[in-house]
Design a protein around this motif. Structure first.
Motif, PDB file in Angstrom:
ATOM      1  N   LEU A  65       0.809  -1.218   0.000  1.00 41.87           N
ATOM      2  CA  LEU A  65       0.000   0.000   0.000  1.00 41.87           C
ATOM      3  C   LEU A  65       0.843   1.269   0.000  1.00 41.87           C
ATOM      4  CD1 LEU A  65      -2.830  -1.052   2.489  1.00 41.87           C
ATOM      5  CD2 LEU A  65      -3.106  -0.520   0.058  1.00 41.87           C
ATOM      6  N   SER A  66       2.148   1.136   0.134  1.00 39.73           N
ATOM      7  CA  SER A  66       3.000   2.330   0.235  1.00 39.73           C
ATOM      8  C   SER A  66       2.976   3.169  -1.034  1.00 39.73           C
ATOM      9  CB  SER A  66       4.436   1.930   0.571  1.00 39.73           C
ATOM     10  OG  SER A  66       4.995   1.144  -0.468  1.00 39.73           O
ATOM     11  N   GLY A  67       2.653   2.558  -2.166  1.00 37.98           N
ATOM     12  CA  GLY A  67       2.584   3.319  -3.414  1.00 37.98           C
ATOM     13  C   GLY A  67       1.170   3.685  -3.819  1.00 37.98           C
ATOM     14  N   ALA A  68       0.200   3.408  -2.946  1.00 37.63           N
ATOM     15  CA  ALA A  68      -1.203   3.689  -3.252  1.00 37.63           C
ATOM     16  C   ALA A  68      -1.664   4.953  -2.526  1.00 37.63           C
ATOM     17  CB  ALA A  68      -2.077   2.501  -2.831  1.00 37.63           C
ATOM     18  N   PRO A  69      -2.726   5.591  -3.021  1.00 37.82           N
ATOM     19  CA  PRO A  69      -3.210   6.827  -2.378  1.00 37.82           C
ATOM     20  C   PRO A  69      -3.821   6.620  -0.995  1.00 37.82           C
ATOM     21  CG  PRO A  69      -4.011   6.636  -4.643  1.00 37.82           C
ATOM     22  CD  PRO A  69      -3.432   5.309  -4.280  1.00 37.82           C
ATOM     23  N   SER A  70      -4.311   5.435  -0.689  1.00 38.50           N
ATOM     24  CA  SER A  70      -5.016   5.207   0.579  1.00 38.50           C
ATOM     25  C   SER A  70      -4.063   5.234   1.766  1.00 38.50           C
ATOM     26  CB  SER A  70      -5.724   3.846   0.550  1.00 38.50           C
ATOM     27  OG  SER A  70      -6.654   3.772  -0.499  1.00 38.50           O
ATOM     28  N   GLU A  71      -4.491   5.879   2.849  1.00 35.99           N
ATOM     29  CA  GLU A  71      -3.730   5.892   4.100  1.00 35.99           C
ATOM     30  C   GLU A  71      -4.016   4.599   4.860  1.00 35.99           C
ATOM     31  OE1 GLU A  71      -1.013   7.802   6.725  1.00 35.99           O
ATOM     32  OE2 GLU A  71      -1.709   8.465   4.763  1.00 35.99           O
ATOM     33  N   VAL A  72      -2.989   4.055   5.522  1.00 34.39           N
ATOM     34  CA  VAL A  72      -3.123   2.782   6.221  1.00 34.39           C
ATOM     35  C   VAL A  72      -3.446   2.998   7.695  1.00 34.39           C
ATOM     36  CG1 VAL A  72      -1.932   0.670   6.939  1.00 34.39           C
ATOM     37  CG2 VAL A  72      -1.549   1.607   4.647  1.00 34.39           C
ATOM     38  N   VAL A  73      -4.447   2.269   8.174  1.00 28.22           N
ATOM     39  CA  VAL A  73      -4.732   2.137   9.601  1.00 28.22           C
ATOM     40  C   VAL A  73      -4.540   0.662   9.937  1.00 28.22           C
ATOM     41  CG1 VAL A  73      -6.482   2.361  11.417  1.00 28.22           C
ATOM     42  CG2 VAL A  73      -6.386   4.034   9.539  1.00 28.22           C
ATOM     43  N   LEU A  74      -3.964   0.356  11.092  1.00 23.74           N
ATOM     44  CA  LEU A  74      -3.763  -1.041  11.475  1.00 23.74           C
ATOM     45  C   LEU A  74      -4.460  -1.310  12.800  1.00 23.74           C
ATOM     46  CD1 LEU A  74      -0.673  -3.243  11.053  1.00 23.74           C
ATOM     47  CD2 LEU A  74      -1.811  -3.187  13.272  1.00 23.74           C
ATOM     48  N   ARG A  75      -5.308  -2.350  12.803  1.00 21.08           N
ATOM     49  CA  ARG A  75      -5.959  -2.753  14.045  1.00 21.08           C
ATOM     50  C   ARG A  75      -5.175  -3.908  14.660  1.00 21.08           C
ATOM     51  NH1 ARG A  75     -12.316  -4.190  14.731  1.00 21.08           N
ATOM     52  NH2 ARG A  75     -11.876  -5.844  13.220  1.00 21.08           N
ATOM     53  N   VAL A  76      -4.636  -3.665  15.844  1.00 24.85           N
ATOM     54  CA  VAL A  76      -3.898  -4.712  16.545  1.00 24.85           C
ATOM     55  C   VAL A  76      -4.874  -5.728  17.126  1.00 24.85           C
ATOM     56  CG1 VAL A  76      -1.846  -3.337  17.052  1.00 24.85           C
ATOM     57  CG2 VAL A  76      -3.808  -3.229  18.604  1.00 24.85           C
ATOM     58  N   PRO A  77      -4.393  -6.966  17.422  1.00 29.10           N
ATOM     59  CA  PRO A  77      -5.294  -7.982  17.965  1.00 29.10           C
ATOM     60  C   PRO A  77      -5.842  -7.638  19.344  1.00 29.10           C
ATOM     61  CG  PRO A  77      -3.249  -8.976  17.164  1.00 29.10           C
ATOM     62  CD  PRO A  77      -3.052  -7.505  17.158  1.00 29.10           C
ATOM     63  N   TRP A  78      -5.027  -6.893  20.117  1.00 24.60           N
ATOM     64  CA  TRP A  78      -5.421  -6.576  21.486  1.00 24.60           C
ATOM     65  C   TRP A  78      -4.577  -5.400  21.964  1.00 24.60           C
ATOM     66  CZ3 TRP A  78      -9.756  -7.568  23.607  1.00 24.60           C
ATOM     67  CH2 TRP A  78      -9.937  -7.504  24.998  1.00 24.60           C
ATOM     68  N   ASN A  79      -4.932  -4.870  23.112  1.00 20.32           N
ATOM     69  CA  ASN A  79      -4.216  -3.744  23.704  1.00 20.32           C
ATOM     70  C   ASN A  79      -2.945  -4.279  24.386  1.00 20.32           C
ATOM     71  OD1 ASN A  79      -3.448  -1.317  24.827  1.00 20.32           O
ATOM     72  ND2 ASN A  79      -5.260  -1.074  26.115  1.00 20.32           N
ATOM     73  N   ASP A  80      -1.985  -4.685  23.551  1.00 20.44           N
ATOM     74  CA  ASP A  80      -0.760  -5.353  23.997  1.00 20.44           C
ATOM     75  C   ASP A  80       0.443  -4.508  23.584  1.00 20.44           C
ATOM     76  OD1 ASP A  80       1.416  -6.987  24.467  1.00 20.44           O
ATOM     77  OD2 ASP A  80       0.902  -8.447  22.917  1.00 20.44           O
ATOM     78  N   PRO A  81       1.188  -3.942  24.532  1.00 17.05           N
ATOM     79  CA  PRO A  81       2.291  -3.039  24.181  1.00 17.05           C
ATOM     80  C   PRO A  81       3.388  -3.700  23.352  1.00 17.05           C
ATOM     81  CG  PRO A  81       2.349  -3.582  26.521  1.00 17.05           C
ATOM     82  CD  PRO A  81       1.040  -4.078  25.997  1.00 17.05           C
ATOM     83  N   VAL A  82       3.581  -5.002  23.512  1.00 15.78           N
ATOM     84  CA  VAL A  82       4.601  -5.684  22.707  1.00 15.78           C
ATOM     85  C   VAL A  82       4.184  -5.717  21.238  1.00 15.78           C
ATOM     86  CG1 VAL A  82       5.813  -7.852  22.320  1.00 15.78           C
ATOM     87  CG2 VAL A  82       5.404  -7.066  24.655  1.00 15.78           C
ATOM     88  N   MET A  83       2.935  -6.076  20.982  1.00 18.46           N
ATOM     89  CA  MET A  83       2.459  -6.082  19.602  1.00 18.46           C
ATOM     90  C   MET A  83       2.439  -4.676  19.023  1.00 18.46           C
ATOM     91  SD  MET A  83       1.424  -7.526  16.873  1.00 18.46           S
ATOM     92  CE  MET A  83       1.095  -9.243  17.336  1.00 18.46           C
ATOM     93  N   VAL A  84       2.045  -3.692  19.830  1.00 21.07           N
ATOM     94  CA  VAL A  84       2.028  -2.306  19.357  1.00 21.07           C
ATOM     95  C   VAL A  84       3.431  -1.870  18.932  1.00 21.07           C
ATOM     96  CG1 VAL A  84       1.624   0.090  20.026  1.00 21.07           C
ATOM     97  CG2 VAL A  84      -0.004  -1.685  20.713  1.00 21.07           C
ATOM     98  N   LYS A  85       4.401  -2.173  19.754  1.00 24.48           N
ATOM     99  CA  LYS A  85       5.794  -1.825  19.432  1.00 24.48           C
ATOM    100  C   LYS A  85       6.225  -2.444  18.112  1.00 24.48           C
ATOM    101  CE  LYS A  85       8.767  -3.926  21.968  1.00 24.48           C
ATOM    102  NZ  LYS A  85       9.555  -4.292  23.167  1.00 24.48           N
ATOM    103  N   ARG A  86       5.875  -3.702  17.905  1.00 18.46           N
ATOM    104  CA  ARG A  86       6.324  -4.411  16.711  1.00 18.46           C
ATOM    105  C   ARG A  86       5.645  -3.887  15.445  1.00 18.46           C
ATOM    106  NH1 ARG A  86       6.855 -10.654  16.975  1.00 18.46           N
ATOM    107  NH2 ARG A  86       8.467 -10.135  15.444  1.00 18.46           N
TER     108      ARG A  86
END
Length: 267
Positions: A65-86
């Protein structure tokens, strides 16, 4: 190479008259995601909560998606700081957190997205988010370019809207209509009068609190009704929902059944 502005965050802050339109990416396919990125959507959500998408696949989708006009939003599986960091190190900068149920959970979500002293995000010198070390201003600008979206999916969570709005670093909330209907004892009955009234009330509560508030609908009619309710950003279905809707409609048309198919789903 300078750090680019987060357009999704800018939209949430501007609360413009035209709600940004998005869709869900659930197929785990970078090719389908790339195609969706050129289909006219302002933003696309990479869903790691209700799909098979893992970190490697999410990274590949963000690359596609980096070359597409759409902005990316990412939904993490849970409120987990380790996953958020990654996922942030992999390049995600607009993060949606599912099923926020308290002010403390909301505060923890924001902290996980910020470098110290504003938060608790760990610092790495080499990752995709900093363009592998070639964005010299990344550490200085990263905190300001992160967008945090909190999903409020029960009546109890929606009631916390005024308190959550007072937290620094919350850019938007998102109402999950499917989970909200379940929390009201009306599982899957999104069209029920009481659920529709609760959705309208949530949109107005967010407006009063000064927060951008989003929602996803299964079809164009639903999305238009949500815009009329006052939701400030909206999404329609998903890549798989749109594909299955068109596939079923085509099969029905050839067989002469003429069935009207739902192009979306409940998220």
């Amino acid at each position: 190479m300078q750090t680019e502005e987060n357009r999704f965050k800018a939209w949430m802050q501007s609360k413009g008259a035209t709600p940004p339109l998005g869709s869900w990416i659930m197929s785990a396919s970078p090719i389908i995601a790339e195609a969706m990125g050129h289909a006219g959507y302002d933003w696309l959500l990479v869903d790691m909560e209700h799909s098979p998408i893992d970190l490697s696949q999410a990274t590949a989708i963000m690359q596609a998606l980096s070359g597409a006009p759409s902005e990316v939003v990412l939904r993490v599986p849970w409120n987990d700081p380790v996953m958020v960091k990654r996922v942030m190190d992999a390049g995600a900068r607009s993060i949606m957190f599912p099923f926020i149920q308290s002010v403390d959970e909301a505060r923890a979500a924001v902290a996980a997205t910020r470098y110290p002293p504003q938060g608790t995000r760990g610092v790495a010198a080499m990752h995709r988010a900093s363009r592998f070390g070639t964005a010299p201003d990344y550490l200085a600008r990263a905190n300001d370019q992160i967008a945090v979206i909190l999903q409020l999916e029960t009546p109890e969570a929606v009631a916390l809207m005024p308190e959550i709005a007072e937290l620094d670093g919350v850019d938007a909330v998102f109402i999950g209509p499917g989970d909200l209907s379940g929390g009201m004892g009306l599982l899957g009955q999104i069209g029920h009068t009481d659920v529709q009234a609760a959705l309208r009330s949530a949109a107005q509560a967010a407006k009063t609190a000064g927060l951008a508030c989003g929602i996803v609908g299964a079809d164009p009619a639903s999305v238009r009704s949500y815009i009329d309710m006052g939701f400030s950003y909206v999404a329609i279905a998903s890549d798989l929902g749109l594909l299955m809707g068109a596939a079923k409609s085509a099969a029905s048309a050839v067989r002469g059944q003429g069935e009207k198919q739902n192009s979306g789903g409940v998220y």
